[in-house]
Design an enzyme around this catalytic site. Structure first.
Site, PDB file in Angstrom:
ATOM      1  N   CYS A 106       0.809  -1.238   0.000  1.00 25.28           N
ATOM      2  CA  CYS A 106       0.000   0.000   0.000  1.00 25.28           C
ATOM      3  C   CYS A 106       0.834   1.277   0.000  1.00 25.28           C
ATOM      4  O   CYS A 106       0.390   2.299  -0.510  1.00 25.28           O
ATOM      5  CB  CYS A 106      -0.998  -0.005   1.151  1.00 25.28           C
ATOM      6  SG  CYS A 106      -0.250  -0.048   2.782  1.00 25.28           S
ATOM      7  N   LYS A 174      -5.647  -8.978  11.571  1.00 25.73           N
ATOM      8  CA  LYS A 174      -5.630  -7.535  11.339  1.00 25.73           C
ATOM      9  C   LYS A 174      -7.018  -7.111  10.907  1.00 25.73           C
ATOM     10  O   LYS A 174      -7.534  -7.581   9.897  1.00 25.73           O
ATOM     11  CB  LYS A 174      -4.593  -7.196  10.276  1.00 25.73           C
ATOM     12  CG  LYS A 174      -4.586  -5.713   9.920  1.00 25.73           C
ATOM     13  CD  LYS A 174      -3.428  -5.368   9.016  1.00 25.73           C
ATOM     14  CE  LYS A 174      -3.491  -3.918   8.601  1.00 25.73           C
ATOM     15  NZ  LYS A 174      -2.395  -3.565   7.692  1.00 25.73           N
ATOM     16  N   ARG A 196     -10.545  -1.357   2.779  1.00 25.50           N
ATOM     17  CA  ARG A 196      -9.764  -2.594   2.852  1.00 25.50           C
ATOM     18  C   ARG A 196     -10.589  -3.764   3.400  1.00 25.50           C
ATOM     19  O   ARG A 196     -10.037  -4.742   3.878  1.00 25.50           O
ATOM     20  CB  ARG A 196      -8.528  -2.382   3.734  1.00 25.50           C
ATOM     21  CG  ARG A 196      -7.602  -1.261   3.289  1.00 25.50           C
ATOM     22  CD  ARG A 196      -6.179  -1.537   3.733  1.00 25.50           C
ATOM     23  NE  ARG A 196      -5.330  -0.373   3.825  1.00 25.50           N
ATOM     24  CZ  ARG A 196      -4.866   0.328   2.792  1.00 25.50           C
ATOM     25  NH1 ARG A 196      -5.204   0.005   1.565  1.00 25.50           N
ATOM     26  NH2 ARG A 196      -4.066   1.361   2.988  1.00 25.50           N
ATOM     27  N   GLU A 212      -7.735 -17.550  11.484  1.00 25.76           N
ATOM     28  CA  GLU A 212      -6.674 -16.866  10.721  1.00 25.76           C
ATOM     29  C   GLU A 212      -5.298 -17.123  11.351  1.00 25.76           C
ATOM     30  O   GLU A 212      -4.311 -17.364  10.653  1.00 25.76           O
ATOM     31  CB  GLU A 212      -6.924 -15.349  10.693  1.00 25.76           C
ATOM     32  CG  GLU A 212      -8.077 -14.904   9.810  1.00 25.76           C
ATOM     33  CD  GLU A 212      -7.700 -14.824   8.339  1.00 25.76           C
ATOM     34  OE1 GLU A 212      -6.559 -15.172   7.985  1.00 25.76           O
ATOM     35  OE2 GLU A 212      -8.568 -14.435   7.535  1.00 25.76           O
ATOM     36  N   LYS A 227      -3.976  -6.794  15.656  1.00 29.05           N
ATOM     37  CA  LYS A 227      -3.917  -5.360  15.342  1.00 29.05           C
ATOM     38  C   LYS A 227      -5.293  -4.848  14.988  1.00 29.05           C
ATOM     39  O   LYS A 227      -5.959  -5.501  14.179  1.00 29.05           O
ATOM     40  CB  LYS A 227      -2.971  -5.183  14.164  1.00 29.05           C
ATOM     41  CG  LYS A 227      -2.855  -3.779  13.664  1.00 29.05           C
ATOM     42  CD  LYS A 227      -1.902  -3.724  12.522  1.00 29.05           C
ATOM     43  CE  LYS A 227      -2.004  -2.357  11.896  1.00 29.05           C
ATOM     44  NZ  LYS A 227      -1.384  -2.322  10.600  1.00 29.05           N
ATOM     45  N   SER A 253      -1.813   3.756  15.171  1.00 20.91           N
ATOM     46  CA  SER A 253      -1.744   5.217  15.074  1.00 20.91           C
ATOM     47  C   SER A 253      -2.941   5.925  15.698  1.00 20.91           C
ATOM     48  O   SER A 253      -2.785   6.961  16.348  1.00 20.91           O
ATOM     49  CB  SER A 253      -1.596   5.620  13.607  1.00 20.91           C
ATOM     50  OG  SER A 253      -2.677   5.120  12.838  1.00 20.91           O
ATOM     51  N   TYR A 292       4.110   3.530  19.081  1.00 22.72           N
ATOM     52  CA  TYR A 292       4.776   4.821  18.860  1.00 22.72           C
ATOM     53  C   TYR A 292       5.212   5.445  20.179  1.00 22.72           C
ATOM     54  O   TYR A 292       5.933   6.422  20.196  1.00 22.72           O
ATOM     55  CB  TYR A 292       3.836   5.761  18.089  1.00 22.72           C
ATOM     56  CG  TYR A 292       3.363   5.137  16.785  1.00 22.72           C
ATOM     57  CD1 TYR A 292       4.174   5.194  15.648  1.00 22.72           C
ATOM     58  CD2 TYR A 292       2.154   4.456  16.693  1.00 22.72           C
ATOM     59  CE1 TYR A 292       3.781   4.593  14.458  1.00 22.72           C
ATOM     60  CE2 TYR A 292       1.746   3.854  15.515  1.00 22.72           C
ATOM     61  CZ  TYR A 292       2.562   3.915  14.405  1.00 22.72           C
ATOM     62  OH  TYR A 292       2.175   3.307  13.240  1.00 22.72           O
TER      63      TYR A 292
HETATM   64  C1  PBG Z   1      -0.030  -1.527   5.841  1.00 22.14           C
HETATM   65  C2  PBG Z   1      -0.154  -1.145   7.265  1.00 22.14           C
HETATM   66  C3  PBG Z   1      -1.087  -0.294   7.887  1.00 22.14           C
HETATM   67  C4  PBG Z   1      -0.692  -0.193   9.223  1.00 22.14           C
HETATM   68  C5  PBG Z   1       0.437  -0.979   9.384  1.00 22.14           C
HETATM   69  N1  PBG Z   1       0.741  -1.583   8.165  1.00 22.14           N
HETATM   70  C6  PBG Z   1      -2.204   0.483   7.331  1.00 22.14           C
HETATM   71  C7  PBG Z   1      -3.406  -0.143   6.776  1.00 22.14           C
HETATM   72  O1  PBG Z   1      -3.616  -1.351   6.810  1.00 22.14           O
HETATM   73  O2  PBG Z   1      -4.176   0.649   6.215  1.00 22.14           O
HETATM   74  C8  PBG Z   1      -1.358   0.650  10.275  1.00 22.14           C
HETATM   75  C9  PBG Z   1      -0.527   1.015  11.471  1.00 22.14           C
HETATM   76  C10 PBG Z   1      -1.061   2.097  12.316  1.00 22.14           C
HETATM   77  O3  PBG Z   1      -2.208   2.565  12.174  1.00 22.14           O
HETATM   78  O4  PBG Z   1      -0.314   2.534  13.206  1.00 22.14           O
HETATM   79  N2  PBG Z   1      -0.990  -2.368   5.316  1.00 22.14           N
END
Ligand code: PBG
Length: 302
Positions: A106, A174, A196, A212, A227, A253, A292
């Site tokens: 991505c 995820k 997504r 999974e 995650k 994030s 972070y």
């Molecule tokens: C890539 C990826 C993402 C994150 C980590 N690897 C973004 C997504 O899936 O859109 C998100 C990490 C975060 O929000 O700190 N696929």
């Protein structure tokens, strides 16, 4: 007395610090959606990583922002791509540091999706050979761990066959989460259309996460990840109890940005909330945490 019976202790050993790396020299560009976080050029990243190592944190994960993007995400596997350069520079300067790389398309595609497109849909199986190329290029640059994050079916098996000896940290469960918003600004990777949900998991499902994770372990994953972290502590606990395998959680994030925003306004005690959150993720069953907050928290707890 409380200390004697405390069940969960945080240590800098528990943390992995995420970094965004971009082309250039002397670049340390603040990320608006994530106060206190930056996009670094390789030279600045090495300086930053030296500081990180001093706090006792032994590991980082890299996300690349390439100079240019295309439909096939070719910046992702370029020998001299931005992540490959960063890995070489980091392993050269700090050989003891565990360098993890995010293996996904991505950040490198002009459409922002995590795979090759067929029409307006991601073609899962056509994406696998590209992810193999990305992972191999990271390993050749010296990455210690490759971490596929795009939730493509069969990706762990594909990486395992390409890299029999690599350590694979799989983003196994995820979720299609709204908590990734600030990251997509930081990594410049928001999808240009759609979302997504076709490849990331439904927020409502827990049994599916167990399936999974089971699949990824059978395909050869060494460590599995859940995650985001905070809204999914139940998944972390279930997975740890069921599989007892090495586990990570990603304190993403949006979880970071919410705490920073409330902290800036004085609405919460930022430091206490951060330590409470990190402790809860570990208590739920995660062996380590991608966060972070890694650098700051490591300084407070030692
Ligand atoms: C890539 C990826 C993402 C994150 C980590 N690897 C973004 C997504 O899936 O859109 C998100 C990490 C975060 O929000 O700190 N696929």
């Amino acid at each position: 007395m409380r200390k004697l019976v405390r069940e969960t202790q945080l240590s800098p050993d528990d943390f992995v610090m995420p970094y965004f790396v971009r082309p250039g020299k002397g670049v340390r560009q603040p990320i608006a959606s994530m106060p206190g976080q930056f996009q670094f050029s390789v030279d600045e990243l090495v300086k930053e990583a030296r500081g990180l190592a001093k706090t006792g944190v032994g590991s980082l994960i890299l996300f690349g922002i390439p100079a240019s993007k295309d439909a096939k995400g070719s910046g992702g596997w370029a020998k001299n791509g931005i992540v490959q350069q960063a890995v070489r520079a980091l392993k050269d300067a700090l050989p003891e540091l565990v360098v993890i790389t995010d293996v996904c398309m991505c950040e490198y595609t002009d459409h922002g999706h995590c795979g090759i497109l067929k029409g307006r849909e991601v073609d899962n199986d056509a994406t696998l050979p590209i992810l193999q190329k990305i992972a191999v290029s990271h390993a050749e640059a010296g990455a210690d761990v490759v971490a596929p994050s795009g939730m493509m079916d069969g990706v762990v098996a594909a990486l395992r066959s390409a890299l029999p000896k690599a350590t694979i940290l799989s983003y196994a469960a995820k979720y299609a989460s709204a908590f990734y918003g600030p990251f997509r600004q930081a990594a410049e990777s928001a999808p240009s259309f759609g979302d997504r949900q076709a490849y990331q998991m439904d927020v409502a499902n827990a049994d599916e996460a167990v399936r999974e994770i089971d699949l990824d372990l059978r395909e050869g994953a060494d460590i599995i990840m859940v995650k985001p972290a905070l809204a999914y502590l139940d998944i972390i606990r279930r997975a740890k109890e069921k599989f007892g395998c090495p586990m990570a959680a990603y304190n993403v994030s949006g979880e970071y940005a919410m705490i920073k925003a409330a902290g800036e306004r004085g609405w919460i005690d930022e430091k206490k909330v951060i330590l409470e959150v990190l402790t809860s993720i570990k208590r739920a069953g995660s062996d380590f945490i991608l966060t972070y907050f890694a650098r700051g928290a490591a300084q407070w707890i030692t």
